[in-house]
Write a protein that holds these residues in place. Structure first.
Motif, short mmCIF file in Angstrom:
data_model
loop_
_atom_site.label_atom_id
_atom_site.label_comp_id
_atom_site.label_asym_id
_atom_site.label_seq_id
_atom_site.Cartn_x
_atom_site.Cartn_y
_atom_site.Cartn_z
N PHE A 50 -4.77 -0.92 1.93
CA PHE A 50 -3.61 -1.67 2.39
C PHE A 50 -3.55 -3.05 1.76
N ARG A 51 -4.70 -3.72 1.65
CA ARG A 51 -4.74 -5.03 1.03
C ARG A 51 -4.20 -4.96 -0.41
N GLU A 52 -4.61 -3.93 -1.14
CA GLU A 52 -4.13 -3.75 -2.51
C GLU A 52 -2.63 -3.45 -2.54
N LEU A 53 -2.17 -2.53 -1.70
CA LEU A 53 -0.76 -2.17 -1.69
C LEU A 53 0.14 -3.34 -1.31
N LEU A 54 -0.37 -4.23 -0.46
CA LEU A 54 0.42 -5.39 -0.03
C LEU A 54 0.29 -6.57 -0.99
N MET A 93 -2.84 10.33 -2.82
CA MET A 93 -2.83 8.96 -3.32
C MET A 93 -3.41 8.86 -4.72
N ASP A 94 -2.92 7.90 -5.46
CA ASP A 94 -3.42 7.60 -6.79
C ASP A 94 -4.93 7.37 -6.73
N PRO A 95 -5.69 8.07 -7.57
CA PRO A 95 -7.15 7.89 -7.56
C PRO A 95 -7.61 6.46 -7.79
N VAL A 96 -6.81 5.65 -8.47
CA VAL A 96 -7.16 4.24 -8.68
C VAL A 96 -7.23 3.52 -7.33
N LEU A 97 -6.27 3.79 -6.46
CA LEU A 97 -6.30 3.17 -5.14
C LEU A 97 -7.49 3.66 -4.33
N LEU A 98 -7.84 4.91 -4.46
CA LEU A 98 -8.99 5.43 -3.73
C LEU A 98 -10.28 4.78 -4.23
#
Length: 108
Positions: A50-54, A93-98
């Motif tokens: 969430f921190r990354e997405l925001l 979800m995109d593996p980068v986010l994981l």
């Protein structure tokens, strides 16, 4: 300006709360995660995602908190929130986010 530290067990409801906090509170500076809806490891991963997405990687520090209660009690709500705590949202979800969600964070 007041500073806010949000303590969360990062289920679906907490994800929504972070979205609202991001829009309404300019002083959020830290998140800490604990067991509850999901184990603390999954809660921490979700907080990092969430921190990354925001777009808050530079301004929100994430800390990993308690993995269980001091009396040893630990029951989660994965039957309600799903195995990932987010109703299965991370499955596609995109593996980068994981990978971002797998980084080490300091413990409280």
């Amino acid at each position: 300006m007041p500073l806010y530290h949000i303590d969360t067990d990062m289920g679906v409801d907490d994800g929504l709360a972070l979205l609202v906090a991001d829009r309404l509170l300019s002083g959020v500076h830290a998140l800490s995660t604990v067991f509850g809806n999901v184990p603390v490891e999954i809660a921490t991963r979700n907080a990092l995602i969430f921190r990354e997405l925001l777009g808050r990687t530079a301004s929100w520090t994430v800390f990993r908190g308690a993995a269980g209660a001091c009396d040893g009690f630990c029951r989660d709500a994965r039957r309600v929130h799903g195995e990932d705590g987010l109703g299965g949202a991370t499955l596609g979800m995109d593996p980068v986010l994981l990978r971002i969600g797998a980084q080490e964070v300091p413990m409280l």
